[in-house]
Design a protein around this motif. Structure first.
Motif, short mmCIF file in Angstrom:
data_model
loop_
_atom_site.label_atom_id
_atom_site.label_comp_id
_atom_site.label_asym_id
_atom_site.label_seq_id
_atom_site.Cartn_x
_atom_site.Cartn_y
_atom_site.Cartn_z
N VAL A 78 26.21 -18.06 52.68
CA VAL A 78 26.25 -17.20 51.48
C VAL A 78 26.63 -15.77 51.86
CG1 VAL A 78 24.78 -16.13 49.72
CG2 VAL A 78 24.75 -18.61 50.05
N LEU A 79 26.12 -15.26 52.98
CA LEU A 79 26.50 -13.92 53.42
C LEU A 79 28.00 -13.85 53.71
CD1 LEU A 79 23.60 -12.98 55.88
CD2 LEU A 79 23.95 -12.16 53.54
N GLU A 186 20.49 -8.07 50.69
CA GLU A 186 21.55 -8.49 49.78
C GLU A 186 21.26 -9.80 49.06
OE1 GLU A 186 25.37 -8.57 51.63
OE2 GLU A 186 25.31 -6.45 52.19
N VAL A 187 20.36 -10.60 49.61
CA VAL A 187 20.14 -11.94 49.05
C VAL A 187 18.68 -12.20 48.71
CG1 VAL A 187 20.36 -14.42 49.49
CG2 VAL A 187 22.15 -12.85 50.28
N LEU A 188 17.80 -12.07 49.70
CA LEU A 188 16.41 -12.46 49.49
C LEU A 188 15.70 -11.58 48.46
CD1 LEU A 188 15.38 -13.20 53.18
CD2 LEU A 188 16.24 -14.80 51.45
N GLU A 253 24.70 -13.89 39.66
CA GLU A 253 25.74 -12.87 39.80
C GLU A 253 25.32 -11.72 40.70
OE1 GLU A 253 28.74 -13.08 39.00
OE2 GLU A 253 28.91 -14.60 37.44
N ARG A 254 24.02 -11.49 40.85
CA ARG A 254 23.58 -10.42 41.75
C ARG A 254 23.85 -10.76 43.22
NH1 ARG A 254 17.44 -10.28 40.19
NH2 ARG A 254 17.88 -12.52 40.38
N VAL A 255 24.03 -12.04 43.51
CA VAL A 255 24.22 -12.49 44.89
C VAL A 255 25.57 -13.16 45.06
CG1 VAL A 255 23.34 -14.00 46.70
CG2 VAL A 255 21.74 -12.73 45.25
N LEU A 256 25.85 -14.18 44.26
CA LEU A 256 27.09 -14.94 44.38
C LEU A 256 27.34 -15.63 43.05
CD1 LEU A 256 28.78 -15.07 46.99
CD2 LEU A 256 27.84 -17.34 47.40
N SER A 257 28.57 -15.62 42.62
CA SER A 257 28.90 -16.16 41.30
C SER A 257 28.80 -17.68 41.28
CB SER A 257 30.32 -15.75 40.91
OG SER A 257 31.27 -16.46 41.69
#
Length: 460
Positions: A78-79, A186-188, A253-257
């Motif tokens: 994901v990163l 960015e994710v957690l 959307e805050r992380v990945l669409s």
């Protein structure tokens, strides 16, 4: 006496909860694992958690950390996809474009994600999972002198060092910030996953080896694997991994669409059982499960999500071998899907449809093969074949007015509505295939032309 509160509308039935607990209890007993916790998430909400333990009164719960092994790779993927979506890298970039000093020249980011790089499965020297990371201080130390065992891109060959390189790539493109710090910010944090960490934080389970021929246990040591940590270092909980399963199924959307998550879930390696950072498997009924398994000394883990059913399942255990966690997780999904299948969303009409799109709907013919084109959510289209040998597909609308195929033969192919000089749609072009409003329409540019005699009987 307090008024009883009604069950949430998405609560599982008592019979279903009993069946889930039975599966977990059987797994813990038959696998001889000190503890085992399972959880199910449906439509983004954890709807069941159950556990068994060898110590009465000390069963883990959804907040108990376990080491999750290679499920870590889904986070690293994901990163990488975030960097791709931000324009910082291309999936077909050679890895040496972003990190130097490795003997993996020519291997692409995409190949590392899908385990098609041909790189070795493990590091040279002592087994990385049971030795300190200081033995491999630099990316060049992750691979031996002849790291490529197979031609790149030709076959699926699982590579732990490949994901260590992806972690180094994330760090290189974030000014040296460690991959797990980038992951946290960015994710957690956006997903509320406060109990997923690189190092264990209480309450957490201890890792154990169980004697193969006696009812005995021995504690397993936990190593900081250093550069290899992106391959399997993370600790997490059933509650946090339910959030992760929900994200892998639907995106955020805050992380990945959702579109990028869908891209990751498509087969990207020969055999069709691996996407970009996620494992894929088909189960009874043709249902596709997406997720990953994991193991490290003292721990095994499994996570699957069923996108069509809106379900996810997590299983965590603290023994080095024994518990088939991915199989158990798939069984938890099956129990819920069979007993309580997802209710479809109510049909609702759209408002203010685009008249030009609406005009495209209806019957179309590829030669004599009939199809129907339907307008779906937004500006997406679906082409359905009406004969047994013809092909259909779903299509995603693109900003330039074309559509991209999402499945089957037309996956990745471009669909265009071609207009005549007067502006009316003449035909559809799908990867050079011409679709017309009538079979072999003489007014459309059918490849090879149409017999001027038209339709008739050659028998007179």
């Amino acid at each position: 006496m307090p008024t009883p509160q009604p069950e949430p509308l998405d609560a599982l039935l008592p019979e279903t909860r009993r069946a889930l607990l039975h599966r977990v209890a059987v797994a813990q007993s038959e696998s001889r694992t000190p503890s085992l916790v399972g959880a199910v998430v449906r439509d983004g909400r954890t709807v069941w958690t159950g556990a068994r333990s060898c110590v009465d009164g000390h069963a883990p719960d959804g907040d108990t950390q376990y080491r999750i092994g290679s499920i870590t790779k889904t986070f690293v993927a994901v990163l990488v996809m975030r960097l791709r979506d931000a324009g910082r890298l291309g999936l077909d970039d050679p890895v040496e474009k972003h990190i130097g000093g490795t003997p993996a020249d020519g291997v692409t980011v995409r190949q590392l994600l899908a385990h098609t790089s041909g790189l070795a499965a493990e590091t040279p020297g002592p087994w990385w999972e049971r030795t300190p990371g200081v033995l491999r201080p630099e990316p060049a130390d992750l691979l031996g002198e002849a790291p490529r065992l197979h031609p790149a891109g030709e076959r699926h060959h699982y590579s732990n060092p490949g994901y260590a390189l992806l972690g180094a790539l994330v760090e290189a493109l974030n000014d040296g910030t460690s991959w797990d710090e980038v992951l946290t910010s960015e994710v957690l944090e956006p997903l509320g996953m406060t109990r997923t960490t690189r190092r264990p934080r209480a309450p957490h389970a201890g890792g154990w080896a169980v004697h193969p021929y006696a009812e005995l246990m021995m504690a397993e040591a936990v190593q900081d694997t250093g550069r290899m940590s992106p391959a399997g270092e993370l600790w997490s909980t059933a509650d946090d991994l339910c959030r992760w399963a929900a994200f892998l199924a639907a995106g955020d959307e805050r992380v990945l669409s959702p579109a990028t998550l869908e891209e990751m879930r498509r087969p990207a390696a020969p055999g069709g059982d691996h996407g970009l950072g996620v494992q894929l498997t088909k189960v009874a009924g043709g249902r596709l499960l997406v997720g990953h398994g994991g193991s490290m000394p003292g721990f095994v883990a499994g996570l699957w999500c069923d996108v069509a059913e809106g379900l996810g399942a997590v299983v965590l255990a603290n023994s080095t071998t024994g518990a088939p966690t991915t199989t158990i997780a798939a069984d938890l999904l099956r129990v819920v899907a069979e007993r309580e299948p997802r209710l479809p969303e109510p049909w609702r009409p759209v408002s203010d449809p685009d008249p030009e799109l609406l005009a495209l709907t209806g019957p179309w013919y590829w030669g004599t093969a009939p199809h129907v084109l339907r307008l779906r959510a937004g500006r997406d289209l679906e082409l359905t074949a009406l004969s047994g040998t013809a092909r259909g597909a779903r299509f995603r609308a693109e900003p330039d007015g074309t559509w991209t195929g999402l499945d089957g033969y037309y996956d990745g192919e471009t669909l265009r509505a071609v207009r005549a000089a007067d502006g009316a749609v003449s035909h559809l072009d799908l990867g050079s295939f011409v679709f017309t409003r009538t079979p072999y329409d003489p007014g459309a540019p059918v490849p090879g032309g149409v017999d001027s005699a038209g339709w008739g009987s050659p028998l007179g």
